[in-house]
Design an enzyme around this catalytic site. Structure first.
Site, PDB file in Angstrom:
ATOM      1  N   GLY A 226       0.822  -1.197   0.000  1.00  0.00           N
ATOM      2  CA  GLY A 226       0.000   0.000   0.000  1.00  0.00           C
ATOM      3  C   GLY A 226       0.853   1.243   0.000  1.00  0.00           C
ATOM      4  O   GLY A 226       2.020   1.222  -0.414  1.00  0.00           O
ATOM      5  N   SER A 227       0.309   2.328   0.477  1.00  0.00           N
ATOM      6  CA  SER A 227       0.990   3.613   0.429  1.00  0.00           C
ATOM      7  C   SER A 227       2.151   3.657   1.408  1.00  0.00           C
ATOM      8  O   SER A 227       2.168   2.950   2.423  1.00  0.00           O
ATOM      9  CB  SER A 227       0.008   4.737   0.743  1.00  0.00           C
ATOM     10  OG  SER A 227      -0.346   4.724   2.109  1.00  0.00           O
ATOM     11  N   THR A 228       3.115   4.531   1.107  1.00  0.00           N
ATOM     12  CA  THR A 228       4.261   4.688   1.991  1.00  0.00           C
ATOM     13  C   THR A 228       3.835   5.228   3.353  1.00  0.00           C
ATOM     14  O   THR A 228       4.357   4.799   4.390  1.00  0.00           O
ATOM     15  CB  THR A 228       5.303   5.613   1.341  1.00  0.00           C
ATOM     16  OG1 THR A 228       5.812   4.961   0.161  1.00  0.00           O
ATOM     17  CG2 THR A 228       6.465   5.895   2.276  1.00  0.00           C
ATOM     18  N   ALA A 230       0.970   4.805   4.970  1.00  0.00           N
ATOM     19  CA  ALA A 230       0.375   3.721   5.756  1.00  0.00           C
ATOM     20  C   ALA A 230       1.432   2.699   6.154  1.00  0.00           C
ATOM     21  O   ALA A 230       1.426   2.183   7.277  1.00  0.00           O
ATOM     22  CB  ALA A 230      -0.740   3.049   4.962  1.00  0.00           C
ATOM     23  N   GLY A 231       2.357   2.409   5.236  1.00  0.00           N
ATOM     24  CA  GLY A 231       3.420   1.461   5.534  1.00  0.00           C
ATOM     25  C   GLY A 231       4.314   1.909   6.670  1.00  0.00           C
ATOM     26  O   GLY A 231       4.751   1.102   7.509  1.00  0.00           O
ATOM     27  N   GLU A 248       5.546  -3.565   0.858  1.00  0.00           N
ATOM     28  CA  GLU A 248       5.793  -3.038  -0.484  1.00  0.00           C
ATOM     29  C   GLU A 248       4.996  -1.747  -0.587  1.00  0.00           C
ATOM     30  O   GLU A 248       3.770  -1.756  -0.494  1.00  0.00           O
ATOM     31  CB  GLU A 248       5.351  -4.023  -1.567  1.00  0.00           C
ATOM     32  CG  GLU A 248       5.650  -3.500  -2.965  1.00  0.00           C
ATOM     33  CD  GLU A 248       5.045  -4.358  -4.072  1.00  0.00           C
ATOM     34  OE1 GLU A 248       5.105  -3.925  -5.234  1.00  0.00           O
ATOM     35  OE2 GLU A 248       4.501  -5.428  -3.763  1.00  0.00           O
ATOM     36  N   CYS A 282       1.908   0.977  -8.343  1.00  0.00           N
ATOM     37  CA  CYS A 282       3.006   1.576  -7.590  1.00  0.00           C
ATOM     38  C   CYS A 282       4.309   1.610  -8.383  1.00  0.00           C
ATOM     39  O   CYS A 282       5.151   2.482  -8.147  1.00  0.00           O
ATOM     40  CB  CYS A 282       3.202   0.849  -6.266  1.00  0.00           C
ATOM     41  SG  CYS A 282       3.272  -0.940  -6.393  1.00  0.00           S
TER      42      CYS A 282
END
Length: 480
Positions: A226-228, A230-231, A248, A282
């Site tokens: 997902g998004s950076t 959220a990661g 990822e 992505c």
């Protein structure tokens, strides 16, 4: 699946009435019409699924590699029989054009499950240790919480579910709220092919559900795409909990066109490399770095190719571009285009909503030039059909421009000299690079550099813990 209000989660091999009474409506991005509703799972739903996975773990971990391989292969076969249903379900939920959805949510997951069936078949839990003085064991890490996004949900699920099952782990899957129906279908297939109850569990929901999965003490590992942003939050919390995480994340990848590139080949590969899934991937190479000496020539190829591409209903097999996945996503993309104009970039193609498509979350394929490397459209992930085209003055300059990013997920190099292109690729700070549009093998590992990931695509070994047992000299144990 479509047209229903789903009140259940898939837990312990059956449909269970959810504890949560909250629901999420799914909307077709092309028609803006209601598709279905699903459970917005709460902490009790997650705990129920984790408990089922925990109970199933010893039995699944002790099954033979052959038995695990046979069940994963059966999953692949059953999926293959229903791949058109999966593709149609995903397109109805996220607006991916059907030609792409048939690959990324149809045939590709089948190939991935078949690959991991073979990996499982050759999996060895024990091997001789250094100098044969003992053994090294690979034991399943435990219950894996899998969180997947909406853009290519079934390919990404297969990338995670396949190796987890092959390693002997049990799982709790949390799909994106935008694409939940297809993951519920995975539960249905798991039962039909004979997976033991509790090995695969699916709890639908949004951010609260994902947070509950991370916090749940019965989950041993988190596998997230997902998004950076959220990661980062998930990785930070997993660090506090000492819970392994593979993430990822986002990208702002570069396609480098060298001065000897075959532009007809570049044109053929342009959309798949730079704007797949209407730019909502992505690893999309949304920064196109081209030789200054051929800038006008390459720009014409880009604008002509994108201008001629079909933008329309995702159900149209001829369409290359469809709607964005949501109204929020369209607003985000439009804001980036507006900011580019305000910062001095020039729009040479697109830049607005297409005529004749007043319903649906559509944005025209957009090409920007005169882009400074400090601009947001150069540096930030847009997740939409927006390309920036910038000039370079030779290979070294192209590499510097490509590496001038906080991300490092995908990339591409176009050149008729494969050795030269490979040398450029070696020096790009990114995890997966195609030469002349060549797709990466499913078996090839990669890692996200910088802000693009943590842990990489490490396959089965990301889902095991290693145990080393040392023997006294001259000890022999049968079968090792």
């Amino acid at each position: 699946m479509i047209g229903r209000k789903h009140d259940c989660v898939y837990v312990n091999g059956a449909w269970q009435t959810a504890h949560s009474t909250d629901r999420i409506d799914l909307i077709d991005p092309a028609t803006e019409s209601w598709v279905a509703s699903v459970v917005d799972g709460d902490a009790e739903d997650v705990a129920m699924a984790a408990a089922a996975a925990r109970d199933a773990l010893p039995g699944w971990a002790e099954t033979s590699s052959t038995e695990r391989a046979n069940l994963i292969a059966a999953l692949a076969d059953a999926y293959d029989q229903r791949r058109e249903e999966f593709a149609s379900l995903v397109t109805a939920q996220n607006g991916a054009v059907i030609s792409r959805s048939r690959r990324t949510n149809g045939t590709r997951p089948v190939a991935l499950y078949r690959h991991y069936a073979e990996v499982a078949r050759t999996f060895r839990a024990e091997a001789p240790g250094p100098n044969a003085q003992g053994i090294v064991r690979r034991e399943p890490i435990g219950v894996v919480g899998i969180i997947i996004p909406w853009n290519a949900p079934q390919s990404l699920l297969a990338h995670k579910l396949g190796p987890a099952l092959a390693a002997g782990c049990t799982v709790v899957v949390k799909p994106s709220p935008e694409t939940s129906l297809d993951s519920l279908l995975i539960g249905e297939i798991a039962t039909s092919v004979g997976f033991p109850a509790g090995v695969i569990n699916v709890v639908t929901g949004g951010r609260t559900t994902g947070s509950a999965l991370v916090e749940e003490h019965g989950i041993d590992m988190i596998s997230f795409t997902g998004s950076t942003s959220a990661g980062r939050a998930i990785a930070a919390r997993c660090g506090e909990l000492l819970k392994p995480v593979v993430a990822e994340l986002g990208g702002k990848s570069a396609a480098i066109v060298l001065d000897d590139a075959d532009l007809s080949l570049f044109a053929e590969k342009l959309i798949a490399t730079c704007l797949p899934n209407t730019g909502q991937v992505c690893y999309s190479c949304t920064r196109v770095i081209v030789p200054r000496s051929r800038f006008d020539e390459v720009l014409e190829v880009v604008t002509t190719t994108l201008g001629d591409a079909v933008l329309g209903s995702p159900q149209d097999p001829a369409a290359s571009f469809g709607p964005l996945a949501s109204a929020t996503q369209r607003e985000r993309v439009e804001e980036y285009i507006d900011s580019a104009r305000a910062e001095g970039a020039r729009v040479v193609l697109g830049g607005g909503r297409p005529a004749g498509l007043s319903t649906g979350y559509y944005v025209e394929p957009t090409v920007l030039i005169d882009v400074d490397r400090t601009m947001r459209v150069f540096r930030e992930e847009i997740f939409g059909p927006v390309l920036v085209v910038v000039p370079h003055d030779g290979d070294e300059d192209a590499i510097r421009i490509a590496n001038d990013s906080s991300y490092g997920l995908g990339g591409a190099v176009f050149s008729e000299d494969i050795e030269r292109a490979t040398d450029v690729a070696r020096r790009m700070q990114t995890g997966g690079i195609s030469i002349n549009g060549q797709e990466r093998s499913e078996a090839a590992p990669s890692s996200g550099y910088k802000d693009s990931g943590l842990g990489g695509d490490a396959g089965v070994d990301a889902h095991v813990q290693f145990k080393s047992i040392a023997w006294p000299p001259r000890t022999l144990i049968q079968g090792v």
